[in-house]
Design an enzyme around this catalytic site. Structure first.
Site, PDB file in Angstrom:
ATOM      1  N   SER A 266       0.824  -8.537   0.542  1.00 44.98           N
ATOM      2  CA  SER A 266       1.293  -8.152  -0.781  1.00 44.98           C
ATOM      3  C   SER A 266       1.340  -9.350  -1.730  1.00 44.98           C
ATOM      4  CB  SER A 266       2.665  -7.470  -0.639  1.00 44.98           C
ATOM      5  OG  SER A 266       3.018  -6.796  -1.815  1.00 44.98           O
TER       6      SER A 266
ATOM      7  N   ASP B  78      -3.298   2.573  -1.230  1.00 41.88           N
ATOM      8  CA  ASP B  78      -2.079   1.768  -1.362  1.00 41.88           C
ATOM      9  C   ASP B  78      -1.552   1.866  -2.789  1.00 41.88           C
ATOM     10  OD1 ASP B  78      -0.091  -0.151  -1.272  1.00 41.88           O
ATOM     11  OD2 ASP B  78      -1.414  -1.812  -0.762  1.00 41.88           O
TER      12      ASP B  78
ATOM     13  N   HIS C 124       1.258   0.310   2.865  1.00 40.03           N
ATOM     14  CA  HIS C 124       1.228  -1.046   2.325  1.00 40.03           C
ATOM     15  C   HIS C 124       1.512  -2.015   3.461  1.00 40.03           C
ATOM     16  CE1 HIS C 124       1.506  -4.013  -0.834  1.00 40.03           C
ATOM     17  NE2 HIS C 124       2.721  -4.370  -0.470  1.00 40.03           N
TER      18      HIS C 124
END
Length: 507
Positions: A213, A433, A462
């Site tokens: 991320s 996502d 995710h």
């Protein structure tokens, strides 16, 4: 909302866990000598947990301002699972995202999730970035800012919107008053320089890296500053390098709305369990009716409209939450029982272990990293236009980021992470996502010469690697073993959607 609590990677937690201007001269010309001067002794001590008994911890002193190595210093909290193989492949630094998420236990998770023979070849290094968790000083701008019940996220009129903006401005002001000395140095470039200080302290010529991320952007910035210090790098669930950070958040709003609709369609498919209807549009209407009712009368004095959005946002990160969320939804609508909903809200709040600290760091980094609109009229126009298409969490996300409109420290220019000086980089991305939409991985793939992209086609979760997709993990393991990336971009099928909890238990 970029990633509320980073990627909730910890296995067995409720489940699961949001980014162009030209580079500044400093970013474009930086060299490793701009970091710490010489190796620092790291005093590793045992700090194991029941789940990760081999964890060791240490603290590293680094300059607050890497351009002034003789000035004030701060402390970074580190963790490691040391290698046990006779030959080591060096340190593997890991980061769970955020910004604002603690990374120390991630070392234990990664070492445990990798094949044991491969994990034994690495010193897996976790760290709390500057200002986070056990690093010192830790930011906490305005304790209780998210205590329930907050003002509803969707303004009903101009006065409610004005009060929301004033609340965000108060948070920014409090952060400046409390942490004014730190804020100019709370940014991704500074954290990347901290990473190189960690490398120096470890005595390593190069590092390996696994970032999820926001950690993908941190890794790309580190690689831009120190390309010759990168041995291998895996970027999982990739931030769009051209959207840092205002545009990335607007893109998130659309993606989270689509993922929320996917959840509601799943509820409709399992009407035999949840009894909320077989038509996804009808189920969606019932969810929004629940939201409106909670706006008027918060459940348990805790879950109003904004808190309901907070509770269901994890379902956008990982579908493992869907059975729990669907049960709470059905209980509230059909049995008029708000107890399960309150319990899920409390569980989600408890999982967000960084709390006020994590949000303070999130805002400090994102507001400093790049330019944000300073005129509220821009926020008003863009968020109402996005809300019209994606009402699930647009205004919730707007208020999450709104302090950046009033931030007391001038922003940097976003870093251009384009890079032709790296060894092959492995990118991993789920096609659906929400937190880091697929387009970001495609953009990063174009910017990192020689990189390869592994797509979990049809997946919406995710954080893809080390989460049970054997095809994806084969690419990861091969890369960490040998540095070999696929000869071309690759695809893996997504794992099946979950079954309702009652179906799993045979009820």
């Amino acid at each position: 909302m970029q990633t509320r609590a980073g990627v909730l990677i910890a296995a067995g937690a409720l489940i699961a866990g949001a980014a162009t201007a030209a580079p500044t001269t400093a970013a474009a010309s930086a060299t490793p000598t701009a970091t710490a001067a010489s190796p620092a002794a790291l005093d590793w001590e045992k700090c194991g947990t029941k789940r990760y008994p081999r964890l060791e911890c240490a603290a590293l002193s680094v300059p607050l301002d890497h351009a002034d190595p003789g000035g004030d210093r701060i402390s970074l909290a580190l963790s490691r699972i040391p290698h046990t193989a006779r030959t080591s492949q060096g340190p593997l630094l890991v980061n769970p995202g955020g910004p604002g998420a603690s990374g120390r236990t991630l070392a234990g998770f990664v070492a445990a999730a990798l094949p044991s023979g491969l994990a034994a070849q690495y010193d897996v290094i976790g760290f709390d970035p500057r200002g986070v968790g056990a690093s010192r000083p830790a930011l906490n701008c305005l304790p209780g800012h998210f205590s329930p019940v907050r003002p509803d996220s969707v303004p009903r009129d101009a006065e409610e919107e004005r009060r929301g903006a004033a609340r965000a401005a108060a948070f920014a002001r409090a952060c400046g008053e409390k942490h004014g000395k730190l804020l100019p140095h709370m940014d991704t470039v500074s954290s990347a320089r901290d990473m190189d200080a960690i490398r120096v302290a470890l005595g390593a010529e190069r590092i390996n890296y696994l970032g999820y991320s926001y950690g993908t952007y941190l890794g790309a910035v580190y690689a831009k500053l120190y390309p010759q210090r990168v041995r291998r790098a895996v970027l999982d669930s990739v931030v769009h390098p051209g959207g840092v950070w205002y545009d990335a958040n607007l893109a998130q709003d659309l993606a989270f709305d689509a993922r929320h609709k996917a959840f509601l369609a799943w509820v409709a498919r399992h009407d035999a369990t949840y009894r909320l209807g077989t038509d996804p549009a009808g189920v969606e209407a019932r969810w929004y009716a629940m939201r409106e009712a909670l706006r008027e009368e918060p459940a348990g004095g805790k879950v109003g409209g904004a808190e309901l959005e907070d509770t269901y946002l994890p379902g956008g990160y990982h579908d493992g939450y869907w059975p729990l969320l669907a049960d709470a939804f059905s209980s509230y609508v059909r049995q008029k029982d708000s107890g399960p909903l309150v319990k899920v809200y409390e569980a989600v709040a408890e999982l967000d272990a960084q709390g006020d600290n994590g949000y303070s760091v999130y805002t400090a980094v994102e507001c400093r990293d790049a330019r944000w609109p300073r005129a509220w009229g821009t926020w008003h126009r863009d968020n109402w236009a996005t809300h019209a298409k994606a009402p699930f969490s647009t205004w919730n996300n707007a208020w999450y980021n709104a302090p950046c409109a009033f931030w007391p420290v001038a922003p940097r220019e976003a870093v251009d992470v384009a890079n032709e000086a790296l060894p092959p980089v492995l990118l991993v991305q789920a096609s659906e996502d929400a937190a880091t939409p697929y387009e970001g991985a495609v953009a990063m793939r174009r910017l990192l010469a020689g990189s390869r992209l592994v797509v979990e086609r049809g997946g919406g979760n995710h954080g893809v690697t080390l989460r049970g997709n054997a095809c994806v993990d084969r690419h990861l393991v091969r890369y960490l073993e040998s540095g070999e990336v696929p000869s071309a971009d690759a695809e893996c099928a997504a794992r099946p959607a979950p079954e309702p909890a009652s179906a799993r238990s045979g009820a």
